[in-house]
Design an enzyme around this catalytic site. Structure first.
Site, short mmCIF file in Angstrom:
data_model
loop_
_atom_site.label_atom_id
_atom_site.label_comp_id
_atom_site.label_asym_id
_atom_site.label_seq_id
_atom_site.Cartn_x
_atom_site.Cartn_y
_atom_site.Cartn_z
N SER A 265 0.88 -1.14 -0.27
CA SER A 265 -0.42 -0.09 -0.09
C SER A 265 1.06 1.18 0.10
O SER A 265 2.07 0.76 0.02
CB SER A 265 -1.14 0.08 0.35
OG SER A 265 -0.22 0.40 2.42
N LYS A 266 0.21 2.66 -0.26
CA LYS A 266 1.32 3.99 -0.51
C LYS A 266 1.68 3.93 1.11
O LYS A 266 3.10 4.50 1.38
CB LYS A 266 0.11 4.99 -0.83
CG LYS A 266 0.36 6.00 -0.40
CD LYS A 266 -0.31 7.16 -0.84
CE LYS A 266 -0.35 8.56 -0.26
NZ LYS A 266 0.82 8.88 0.73
N ARG A 267 0.77 3.21 2.42
CA ARG A 267 1.39 3.47 3.90
C ARG A 267 2.72 2.95 3.75
O ARG A 267 3.80 3.39 4.34
CB ARG A 267 0.79 3.25 4.58
CG ARG A 267 0.19 3.89 5.17
CD ARG A 267 -0.58 4.35 6.82
NE ARG A 267 -2.47 3.82 6.30
CZ ARG A 267 -2.79 2.34 5.87
NH1 ARG A 267 -2.72 2.04 7.09
NH2 ARG A 267 -4.37 2.37 5.38
N GLY A 269 5.29 2.22 1.26
CA GLY A 269 6.26 2.98 0.73
C GLY A 269 6.71 4.56 1.39
O GLY A 269 7.97 4.65 1.57
N ASP A 270 5.51 4.58 1.73
CA ASP A 270 5.70 6.62 3.02
C ASP A 270 6.86 5.19 3.83
O ASP A 270 7.63 5.99 4.51
CB ASP A 270 4.54 6.85 3.72
CG ASP A 270 4.39 7.19 1.92
OD1 ASP A 270 4.22 7.74 1.02
OD2 ASP A 270 2.82 7.88 3.03
#
Ligand code: GLU
Length: 510
Positions: A265-267, A269-270
């Site tokens: 998920s994008k999270r 990646g962050d």
């Protein structure tokens, strides 16, 4: 006669394209290339409530950047099946919904939101799976339960309705998935999905099947999340009389978090510092910025190569593939069934390989810009910058790191690596260092070989092994514990600069 291979990428413009979606596009593209077929881009925007401005443009730009370019589709001219945006095909779908109603495979349903909610509550209370299906539809307001004249009156009145598929109560739906093999679902587990709404819009399921049929798609290659929809699609092909032209199905494995548990998920990646989107994206509502591969310094060739390997492998040791080689090697039977773990180090490694393959002049130009920005006013020759780029190119994973790995070529280091100094420096070495400096000063020709020879001569005279002193000597010249071949670097910066660097080291070392 075999049909010409035609595949499509069919994203919904609901936000930036996730790299999982990019991988789906890539596999479709490679499959088309391999079989001399067509790759299409269709925008599935029937759900207007989820429309995000800019998302479609973002999808097109991402595919352009990566060179995964369709031959037909939104942004690619008027192909034979235009338009390719479903909202512009609105008028096409109703007749197929009507065909299903007329054949008894679909029906009108007039239930209000409250009535649907009431049904769900009721079923939940009696511990039954709450869905609109062969059993519950008998208790609801639809054209199967209401008298014919009331149905007619409601339709004429313009009452709100949806058209639902009429699934058999208990029937096995089997189909062959090119990646998973035979897959079987029972209609008792499925619900009577909405196909069409009274606002004139089809839902995803109907539009997707109708368009794949009309656009003569031969292979559907898409993410695993669509596997549960596939039996419904199989039935739609059957009920519409299109079974002979039904595309084959391939459901690609999920992209997993680096730890392997759950979808990337994008999270993630962050949290771990890598992009999950091809390009930087600015959310049009919140203004939030999400990083992209392009802006993070990845080369498109590297992204293609690394994505190809997330779920597929060639069955050989070869890891570096151009797009053309991938198209040659790609096959669906080497796509794995199980999820593919994202590996950040591997992603960087791929980029590093492609940076190394860039020609030296390209790297020199990039470094030249960085040098100009960092050392305002100092004039370095193009040749000097070219050689510096050549010296450090093996070290960098991203071109934006060129300066970081070479700044000490352009500047005399202000400080010396403390760890190396504390481990390797002894005040007794000072005269030796001074002797190397004088020997350098006395040289006429200052090539890498000459400099190294002179350095070794001084060490030998003082009974010091080069192995023991080399890293310290590197720190004296560059400030750094590691770097490119040292004497080549010395020759590049030249005798005067080496002398100045050693002088500087002699003044700050104890
Ligand atoms: N519109 C669907 C999506 O957003 C397409 C699924 C399919 O390829 O059938 O992924």
């Amino acid at each position: 006669m075999d049909r010409k291979v035609r595949v499509r990428f069919a994203p919904s413009p609901t936000g930036p394209l996730h790299i999982g979606g990019v991988r789906t596009a890539l596999y479709n593209y490679l499959f088309a290339k391999k079989h001399g077929g067509d790759f299409l881009l269709r925008i599935e925007d029937t759900d207007q409530t989820r429309f995000v401005p800019g998302a479609e443009e973002y999808i097109i730009e991402s595919l352009k950047w990566l060179g995964i370019e369709p031959v037909e589709g939104v942004g690619y001219g008027d192909g034979p099946h235009a338009p390719y945006r479903q909202s512009e095909r609105k008028l096409i779908y109703k007749q197929y919904a009507m065909q299903l109603v007329d054949a008894g495979h679909a029906y009108y349903a007039f239930d209000t939101a409250e009535e649907l909610e009431g049904m769900r509550e009721r079923l939940k209370a009696s511990n039954v799976d709450a869905k609109y299906d062969a059993i519950t539809r008998g208790t609801m307001k639809n054209s199967l339960t209401l008298p014919e004249d009331e149905v007619k009156r409601r339709l004429e009145n313009g009452d709100q309705y949806v058209i639902r598929i009429k699934l058999p109560r208990k029937e096995e739906v089997k189909f062959f998935d090119e990646i998973r093999g035979w897959v079987s679902f029972n209609t008792s587990q499925m619900d009577d999905k909405v196909l069409f709404k009274s606002d004139g819009m089809p839902t995803y399921h109907l539009a997707n099947v109708v368009d794949d049929y009309l656009m003569e798609i031969t292979h559907v290659i898409r993410g695993e999340e669509w596997l549960p929809s596939a039996p419904l699609h199989v039935l739609l092909y059957r009920y519409l009389g299109w079974e002979d032209n039904r595309p084959s199905f391939s459901h690609l494995p999920l992209l997993l978090k680096p730890e392997g548990n759950g979808k990337l998920s994008k999270r993630d990646g962050d949290r771990l510092g890598f992009p999950v989107f091809p390009l930087q994206w600015k959310d049009p509502f919140s203004g939030e910025i999400s990083s992209g591969y392009r802006e993070s310094g990845y080369l498109p060739e590297a992204v293609i190569n690394l994505l190809a390997f997330l779920g597929w492998n060639p069955g050989t040791q070869q890891e570096l593939f151009t797009k053309e080689e991938l198209a040659e090697a790609f096959s669906l039977d080497r796509v794995s069934k199980s999820g593919a773990k994202f590996d950040l180090n591997k992603a960087k490694w791929f980029n590093q390989q492609y940076v190394r393959m860039l020609d030296d002049q390209t790297l020199a130009n990039i470094l030249e810009n960085q040098v100009k920005e960092k050392t305002s006013g100092v004039d370095f020759s193009k040749e000097f910058i070219f050689k510096a780029a050549q010296l450090v190119k093996e070290k960098v994973s991203f071109t934006k790191e060129l300066w970081e790995y070479s700044f000490f070529i352009f500047q005399i280091p202000e400080s010396l690596d403390e760890q190396v100094v504390s481990k390797k420096w002894k005040p007794e070495l000072k005269p030796v260092l001074a002797e190397i400096k004088s020997a350098f000063d006395a040289m006429n020709k200052f090539t890498a070989e000459d400099a190294e020879r002179v350095y070794l001569e001084v060490l030998e005279k003082n009974g010091i092994q080069s192995k023991q002193f080399l890293q310290m000597f590197r720190v004296c010249l560059t400030g750094q514990a590691g770097g490119p071949p040292l004497f080549e670097l010395a020759a590049l910066v030249g005798k005067e600069s080496c002398s100045a660097r050693l002088n500087h080291a002699l003044t700050i070392l104890p």
